[in-house]
Design an enzyme around this catalytic site. Structure first.
Site, short mmCIF file in Angstrom:
data_model
loop_
_atom_site.label_atom_id
_atom_site.label_comp_id
_atom_site.label_asym_id
_atom_site.label_seq_id
_atom_site.Cartn_x
_atom_site.Cartn_y
_atom_site.Cartn_z
N ARG A 1 0.86 -1.19 0.00
CA ARG A 1 0.00 0.00 0.00
C ARG A 1 0.89 1.24 0.00
O ARG A 1 1.74 1.39 0.87
CB ARG A 1 -0.91 0.00 1.24
CG ARG A 1 -1.69 1.27 1.41
CD ARG A 1 -2.69 1.23 2.57
NE ARG A 1 -3.30 2.54 2.66
CZ ARG A 1 -3.14 3.39 3.66
NH1 ARG A 1 -2.44 3.06 4.72
NH2 ARG A 1 -3.70 4.59 3.62
N HIS B 1 -2.67 11.13 0.86
CA HIS B 1 -2.12 10.89 2.20
C HIS B 1 -1.52 12.22 2.68
O HIS B 1 -0.32 12.33 2.90
CB HIS B 1 -1.10 9.76 2.16
CG HIS B 1 -0.86 9.07 3.47
ND1 HIS B 1 -1.05 7.73 3.67
CD2 HIS B 1 -0.43 9.55 4.67
CE1 HIS B 1 -0.74 7.40 4.92
NE2 HIS B 1 -0.36 8.49 5.55
N GLU C 1 -7.10 8.64 6.37
CA GLU C 1 -7.35 9.30 7.65
C GLU C 1 -7.79 10.76 7.52
O GLU C 1 -7.10 11.67 7.98
CB GLU C 1 -6.10 9.22 8.54
CG GLU C 1 -5.61 7.80 8.77
CD GLU C 1 -4.54 7.70 9.86
OE1 GLU C 1 -4.04 8.74 10.31
OE2 GLU C 1 -4.23 6.57 10.27
N ASN D 1 -7.33 1.95 9.97
CA ASN D 1 -6.01 2.12 10.60
C ASN D 1 -6.22 2.16 12.10
O ASN D 1 -7.05 2.94 12.59
CB ASN D 1 -5.35 3.44 10.17
CG ASN D 1 -4.98 3.47 8.70
OD1 ASN D 1 -5.15 2.47 7.99
ND2 ASN D 1 -4.50 4.61 8.24
N TYR E 1 -4.19 2.28 15.91
CA TYR E 1 -2.96 2.41 16.70
C TYR E 1 -3.22 2.38 18.21
O TYR E 1 -2.39 1.88 18.96
CB TYR E 1 -2.22 3.71 16.34
CG TYR E 1 -1.59 3.64 14.97
CD1 TYR E 1 -0.35 3.04 14.79
CD2 TYR E 1 -2.25 4.14 13.85
CE1 TYR E 1 0.23 2.95 13.54
CE2 TYR E 1 -1.68 4.04 12.59
CZ TYR E 1 -0.44 3.46 12.43
OH TYR E 1 0.12 3.36 11.19
N GLU F 1 -3.42 -0.04 8.21
CA GLU F 1 -2.24 0.37 9.00
C GLU F 1 -2.39 -0.13 10.42
O GLU F 1 -3.47 -0.05 11.02
CB GLU F 1 -2.09 1.90 9.08
CG GLU F 1 -1.55 2.56 7.85
CD GLU F 1 -1.39 4.07 8.02
OE1 GLU F 1 -1.11 4.53 9.15
OE2 GLU F 1 -1.56 4.77 7.01
C1 FCB Z 1 -0.95 7.23 10.70
C2 FCB Z 1 -0.55 7.78 9.35
C3 FCB Z 1 0.79 7.26 8.87
C4 FCB Z 1 1.80 7.18 9.99
C5 FCB Z 1 1.22 6.42 11.15
C6 FCB Z 1 2.20 6.24 12.30
O1 FCB Z 1 -1.83 8.09 11.32
O2 FCB Z 1 -1.51 7.46 8.38
O3 FCB Z 1 1.24 8.10 7.83
O4 FCB Z 1 2.20 8.45 10.35
O5 FCB Z 1 0.08 7.07 11.62
#
Ligand code: FCB
Length: 449
Positions: free
Chosen positions: A82, A126, A171, A297, A299, A354
């Site tokens: 990707r 992006h 995002e 995505n 985290y 992600e």
């Molecule tokens: C996400 C972004 C990516 C990277 C990761 C750690 O929010 O999409 O570009 O910065 O975090």
């Protein structure tokens, strides 16, 4: 943790394993091949915006080293890559003429991937808006949505049958809120109300772009990539629960509801000054386009406390080098939650587009022993498997990121890569996590045969 084979067996045979990157974070060659500046060039060159005073002028020099980087993806045994397109590389002023030299770069990249049987997943946006469009108001200007749709149409016409998928935005929450609300990201505006208007124009541009691409009957799947989290109240007090519900509404549902229901969530709208939030009558219909996939995505979670000072999570598994709580369980809860909420509203198959961890990696001889990253990956894979077992249609997982790279306002200080980058020599060195991932995917594929 189950050992690799047992973990691999929990994924369906057609599951896709890949890695993700984005243009400004890795390409470099900022002024080469006819590329014009984007808002991230302007922002990173503005003193005080980036933690280590760096910028993406050179980054990982991927523009020149893409062939080597594709070799790495192939050697990792991965099925998919990707990446994003630098809009100002292919259309320097964001409207008007195409830059053929820029187009050729992506043509070569896609061809290199095809030669290695790696599926190419393109993201159109992006975060790197052509600076020329920012001069006209950027995403606050409704017209930018039209320019974006034209750009999407062109990319689809040129590459749409060679790509596995095209995502409109990555995002949009970040573009709107960090770019225009807090000002931590380009273009650095600090206006919460403007951020809402920007989010609407981003959604509008998504709908227009999907329509424009759909009209061309290309084989690429079409979708969008959203960053999402669970919003967990710190206590079961009424105040914390209400604040958590509102947070979920203004972040996750704020984007999901327009796309899948055709309207913004009432809970979030209730707090908005509607006189400065302009939505044309036909916009919501444009935004609500059927999609072939949703990129998620993940985290961390949002931990919501209304006390002063706010309660903080126990962070049982610790924090990443970004200071983000490691909370794998949030991924399965999030996925199961959105599945339940949107499955009857046209929720398409999901890709985890992600997920990854920043570690303060140390080069020891020629090795990087990033056991923490391996643990992070295993735990998150496990949660994806859990969601699949609960009936969520998840078709693939992309680790963020292939390479250490320019981590936005953190510059080069945060390393997310499976592959370590020595920014002086541009040497790529596999971390232990890369070796682990390769072996995991091998086990997955052995079982598939
Ligand atoms: C996400 C972004 C990516 C990277 C990761 C750690 O929010 O999409 O570009 O910065 O975090």
């Amino acid at each position: 943790m189950p050992e690799q084979t047992a973990l691999a067996q929990q994924f369906p045979p057609q599951f896709v394993w890949g890695v993700a990157t984005s243009a400004y974070q890795i390409e470099g060659a900022a002024t080469e091949g006819g590329r014009a500046p984007s808002i991230w060039d302007t922002f990173s060159h503005t003193p005080g915006k980036i933690l280590d005073h760096s910028n993406g002028d050179v980054a990982c020099d991927h523009y020149h080293r893409y062939a080597e980087d594709v070799e790495h993806i192939a050697n990792l045994g991965l099925d998919a890559y990707r990446f994003s397109v630098s809009w100002s590389r292919v259309q320097p002023d964001g409207s008007g003429a195409w830059n053929e030299e820029g187009m050729e770069f992506y043509a070569r990249l896609i061809q290199a991937l095809a030669q290695k049987n790696i599926r190419a997943h393109m993201t159109l946006y992006h975060w790197d808006l052509p600076q020329a469009l920012q001069e006209q108001g950027g995403w606050l200007n409704r017209q930018t949505a039209q320019h974006f749709a034209r750009y999407a149409q062109e990319m689809a016409a040129r590459f749409g049958n060679q790509l596995a998928s095209i995502a409109t935005h990555n995002e949009p929450w970040c573009t709107a809120n960090l770019g225009h609300g807090t000002g931590q990201f380009a273009p650095g505006m600090q206006d919460e109300v403007a951020a809402l208007q920007v989010s609407h124009h981003l959604l509008l541009s998504h709908g227009l772009a999907i329509q424009a691409m759909r009209a061309q009957n290309i084989s690429a799947q079409l979708g969008i990539v959203l960053n999402q989290w669970t919003a967990d109240p710190a206590t079961d007090s009424e105040a914390d629960c209400a604040a958590a519900a509102w947070e979920y509404a203004r972040s996750v549902q704020w984007f999901m509801d327009p796309i899948f229901r055709g309207h913004y969530p009432e809970l979030a709208l209730a707090k908005i000054d509607r006189s400065r939030f302009l939505v044309e009558p036909e916009d919501m219909q444009v935004i609500q386009q059927p999609l072939d996939f949703l990129g998620v995505n993940y985290y961390f979670r949002a931990y919501i406390s209304t006390e002063t000072p706010p309660r903080i999570p126990a962070a049982t598994l610790g924090l990443t080098d970004m200071g983000w709580e490691i909370y794998p369980e949030g991924l399965s809860r999030l996925l199961i939650g959105i599945h339940q909420e949107y499955k009857d509203l046209g929720l398409p198959p999901i890709y985890i587009t992600e997920n990854g961890m920043a570690v303060a990696d140390q080069l020891v001889g020629e090795q990087i022993h990033d056991a923490a990253r391996i643990d992070y990956m295993q735990r998150h894979f496990q949660e994806v498997a859990k969601a699949i077992a609960a009936g969520v249609n998840i078709q693939g997982f992309f680790y963020w990121s292939l390479l250490d790279n320019f981590e936005w306002n953190s510059g080069y200080l945060r390393r997310f890569g499976l592959i370590y980058v020595d920014y002086v020599s541009q040497r790529r060195i596999w971390k232990d996590s890369a070796i682990w991932f390769k072996s995991f995917v091998q086990k997955f594929k052995t079982r598939r045969r």
